[in-house]
Motif scaffolding. Sequence first.
Motif, PDB file in Angstrom:
ATOM      1  N   PRO A   6      -1.040  62.856  53.195  1.00  0.00           N
ATOM      2  CA  PRO A   6       0.196  63.337  52.775  1.00  0.00           C
ATOM      3  C   PRO A   6       0.931  63.121  53.819  1.00  0.00           C
ATOM      4  O   PRO A   6       0.570  62.992  55.271  1.00  0.00           O
ATOM      5  N   PHE A   7       2.318  63.045  53.637  1.00  0.00           N
ATOM      6  CA  PHE A   7       3.300  62.553  54.678  1.00  0.00           C
ATOM      7  C   PHE A   7       4.544  63.367  54.382  1.00  0.00           C
ATOM      8  O   PHE A   7       4.781  64.015  53.401  1.00  0.00           O
ATOM      9  N   ARG A   8       5.415  63.506  55.346  1.00  0.00           N
ATOM     10  CA  ARG A   8       6.656  64.342  55.319  1.00  0.00           C
ATOM     11  C   ARG A   8       7.837  63.621  54.594  1.00  0.00           C
ATOM     12  O   ARG A   8       8.593  62.795  55.494  1.00  0.00           O
ATOM     13  N   GLY A   9       8.090  63.691  53.583  1.00  0.00           N
ATOM     14  CA  GLY A   9       8.874  62.844  52.736  1.00  0.00           C
ATOM     15  C   GLY A   9       8.673  62.683  51.562  1.00  0.00           C
ATOM     16  O   GLY A   9       7.924  63.410  50.781  1.00  0.00           O
ATOM     17  N   ALA A  10       9.133  61.460  50.642  1.00  0.00           N
ATOM     18  CA  ALA A  10       8.957  61.248  49.368  1.00  0.00           C
ATOM     19  C   ALA A  10       8.553  59.549  49.479  1.00  0.00           C
ATOM     20  O   ALA A  10       9.433  58.838  50.228  1.00  0.00           O
ATOM     21  N   GLY A  11       7.744  59.429  48.437  1.00  0.00           N
ATOM     22  CA  GLY A  11       7.397  57.663  48.558  1.00  0.00           C
ATOM     23  C   GLY A  11       7.755  57.236  47.085  1.00  0.00           C
ATOM     24  O   GLY A  11       7.707  57.998  46.190  1.00  0.00           O
ATOM     25  N   PHE A  12       7.657  55.901  47.038  1.00  0.00           N
ATOM     26  CA  PHE A  12       7.640  55.192  45.527  1.00  0.00           C
ATOM     27  C   PHE A  12       6.763  53.843  45.753  1.00  0.00           C
ATOM     28  O   PHE A  12       6.573  53.456  46.890  1.00  0.00           O
ATOM     29  N   HIS A  13       6.216  53.525  44.372  1.00  0.00           N
ATOM     30  CA  HIS A  13       5.509  52.298  44.434  1.00  0.00           C
ATOM     31  C   HIS A  13       6.184  51.480  43.005  1.00  0.00           C
ATOM     32  O   HIS A  13       6.392  52.416  41.837  1.00  0.00           O
ATOM     33  N   VAL A  14       6.596  50.420  42.964  1.00  0.00           N
ATOM     34  CA  VAL A  14       6.959  49.523  42.274  1.00  0.00           C
ATOM     35  C   VAL A  14       5.919  48.458  41.906  1.00  0.00           C
ATOM     36  O   VAL A  14       5.733  47.671  43.042  1.00  0.00           O
ATOM     37  N   VAL A  15       5.399  48.291  40.506  1.00  0.00           N
ATOM     38  CA  VAL A  15       4.607  47.150  40.396  1.00  0.00           C
ATOM     39  C   VAL A  15       5.354  45.830  40.087  1.00  0.00           C
ATOM     40  O   VAL A  15       5.959  46.008  39.048  1.00  0.00           O
ATOM     41  N   LEU A  16       5.369  45.059  40.873  1.00  0.00           N
ATOM     42  CA  LEU A  16       6.111  43.758  40.648  1.00  0.00           C
ATOM     43  C   LEU A  16       5.498  42.775  39.632  1.00  0.00           C
ATOM     44  O   LEU A  16       5.836  42.101  39.129  1.00  0.00           O
ATOM     45  N   LEU A  57       6.746  59.821  44.714  1.00  0.00           N
ATOM     46  CA  LEU A  57       5.830  60.599  44.888  1.00  0.00           C
ATOM     47  C   LEU A  57       6.873  61.671  45.713  1.00  0.00           C
ATOM     48  O   LEU A  57       7.033  61.729  47.173  1.00  0.00           O
ATOM     49  N   PRO A  58       7.577  62.514  45.246  1.00  0.00           N
ATOM     50  CA  PRO A  58       8.703  63.208  45.613  1.00  0.00           C
ATOM     51  C   PRO A  58       8.238  64.167  46.840  1.00  0.00           C
ATOM     52  O   PRO A  58       9.222  64.662  47.601  1.00  0.00           O
ATOM     53  N   HIS A  59       6.994  64.708  46.870  1.00  0.00           N
ATOM     54  CA  HIS A  59       6.743  65.732  47.791  1.00  0.00           C
ATOM     55  C   HIS A  59       5.829  65.022  48.700  1.00  0.00           C
ATOM     56  O   HIS A  59       5.095  65.893  49.653  1.00  0.00           O
ATOM     57  N   GLY A  60       5.563  63.920  48.862  1.00  0.00           N
ATOM     58  CA  GLY A  60       4.885  63.046  49.789  1.00  0.00           C
ATOM     59  C   GLY A  60       3.326  63.704  49.817  1.00  0.00           C
ATOM     60  O   GLY A  60       2.652  63.510  50.726  1.00  0.00           O
ATOM     61  N   GLY A  84       7.860  52.093  49.351  1.00  0.00           N
ATOM     62  CA  GLY A  84       8.707  52.550  50.250  1.00  0.00           C
ATOM     63  C   GLY A  84       8.706  53.993  50.244  1.00  0.00           C
ATOM     64  O   GLY A  84       7.683  54.769  49.822  1.00  0.00           O
ATOM     65  N   ALA A  85       9.482  54.542  51.769  1.00  0.00           N
ATOM     66  CA  ALA A  85       9.194  55.933  51.825  1.00  0.00           C
ATOM     67  C   ALA A  85      10.447  56.479  52.272  1.00  0.00           C
ATOM     68  O   ALA A  85      11.322  55.652  52.987  1.00  0.00           O
ATOM     69  N   TYR A  86      10.981  57.602  51.985  1.00  0.00           N
ATOM     70  CA  TYR A  86      12.168  58.464  52.506  1.00  0.00           C
ATOM     71  C   TYR A  86      11.425  59.380  53.432  1.00  0.00           C
ATOM     72  O   TYR A  86      10.686  60.432  52.899  1.00  0.00           O
ATOM     73  N   ASP A 119      18.640  54.133  48.756  1.00  0.00           N
ATOM     74  CA  ASP A 119      19.460  55.408  48.610  1.00  0.00           C
ATOM     75  C   ASP A 119      19.660  55.331  47.012  1.00  0.00           C
ATOM     76  O   ASP A 119      19.344  56.290  46.055  1.00  0.00           O
ATOM     77  N   VAL A 120      19.967  54.242  46.275  1.00  0.00           N
ATOM     78  CA  VAL A 120      20.377  53.991  44.886  1.00  0.00           C
ATOM     79  C   VAL A 120      19.267  54.044  44.111  1.00  0.00           C
ATOM     80  O   VAL A 120      19.152  54.942  42.967  1.00  0.00           O
ATOM     81  N   LEU A 121      17.984  53.621  44.568  1.00  0.00           N
ATOM     82  CA  LEU A 121      16.772  53.663  43.750  1.00  0.00           C
ATOM     83  C   LEU A 121      16.230  55.052  43.549  1.00  0.00           C
ATOM     84  O   LEU A 121      15.946  55.492  42.533  1.00  0.00           O
ATOM     85  N   LEU A 122      16.344  55.786  44.534  1.00  0.00           N
ATOM     86  CA  LEU A 122      15.735  57.263  44.678  1.00  0.00           C
ATOM     87  C   LEU A 122      16.998  57.968  43.471  1.00  0.00           C
ATOM     88  O   LEU A 122      16.197  59.017  42.828  1.00  0.00           O
ATOM     89  N   LEU A 123      18.244  57.797  43.755  1.00  0.00           N
ATOM     90  CA  LEU A 123      19.130  58.222  42.760  1.00  0.00           C
ATOM     91  C   LEU A 123      18.577  57.999  41.263  1.00  0.00           C
ATOM     92  O   LEU A 123      18.570  58.687  40.297  1.00  0.00           O
ATOM     93  N   TYR A 124      18.420  56.674  41.138  1.00  0.00           N
ATOM     94  CA  TYR A 124      18.270  56.168  39.778  1.00  0.00           C
ATOM     95  C   TYR A 124      16.779  57.011  39.245  1.00  0.00           C
ATOM     96  O   TYR A 124      16.569  57.103  38.040  1.00  0.00           O
TER      97      TYR A 124
END
Length: 314
Positions: free
Chosen positions: A33-43, A67-70, A111-113, A170-175
């Motif tokens: 677990p980490f302090r933030g939000a993460g995402f993965h996109v399969v290219l 993963l909005p809660h990390g 990525g991670a926020y 930032d745009v990606l997280l909003l979308y």
Amino acid sequence: MDVLSDAIAVMRTGRPHSAEIRKCAPWGVKAEPFRGAGFHVVLEGTCWLIPAEGAAVALGPGDVVCLPHGCGHALADSPATPLTAVPSASLAEIRPWQDPGDGTPTVLLCGAYTLDQARPHPLFKELPQVIHLPARLGHRSSLHAAVGLLAGEVGRPGHGTEAVVAALLDVLLLYILRAWLDRQGPATGWAATLSDPVVTAALRHIHQAPAEQWTVETLGAKAGLSRAAFSRRFTALVGQPPLSYLTWWRMTLAARLLRDGDQPLQAVALRTGYTSEFAFAKAFKREHGVAPGRYRKSFTPGPGSGPTGSGSGR
């Protein structure tokens, strides 16, 4: 003011990170677990997301997972593949991974926020541990356009890449959050709040002018309702009375101003609706459990060192 954008901005600490990851089967990595939000996109290719709790999720080309809660999780070519532990810091400061193997390849954009999870916006509290947005032809064109731009920038860096990547993240997280809100069934909680024009109008006024001496009457008038009708509607949707939310928002905004800037306490007090620094400090300590000056110091790097205490990860 945009309430959804504000919900993200007020929790943000530091800069988001992103990288392209190439793995060849068999492979499996496990992140704490980490302090933030993460995402993965399969290219390219396929893989599995294995959350700490719940069933594994099969991911295909174009799939987006957030993963909005990390939460801790793993990625692998198969749920049966042994996992290699990855330091939790690698998700907050992600670096490219590559495999020299010759198995079936998978290319991911990860990525991670870094977010202040100690004081999440109520909207974030309602998000699930995992948001899976499968790729569907003709659906979420804006989301996938942002993914394409981000993948191109990360894969082929150029002048200004750092600023471009930060903006695209930032745009990606909003979308991603938009897509999650749009696919909800009968709206409840904050999904319903953001769909209600009366309450959203009041929230926008609070966010736009937090220093205004708002009352239930003046907010109700802005929303076009009587005091009683507005108070009932706002409380039912937001989960707290209008003035309670106003105080919460002021103190949340004050924390961000103290964390990210160097304005004098009197200036922060005025920006958040307090004409007296003493009254502001009293309200801040009641809300955060620590005086505003000490709160700011906890995010200030010491000589020759990084941020201390709760300020790490900026």
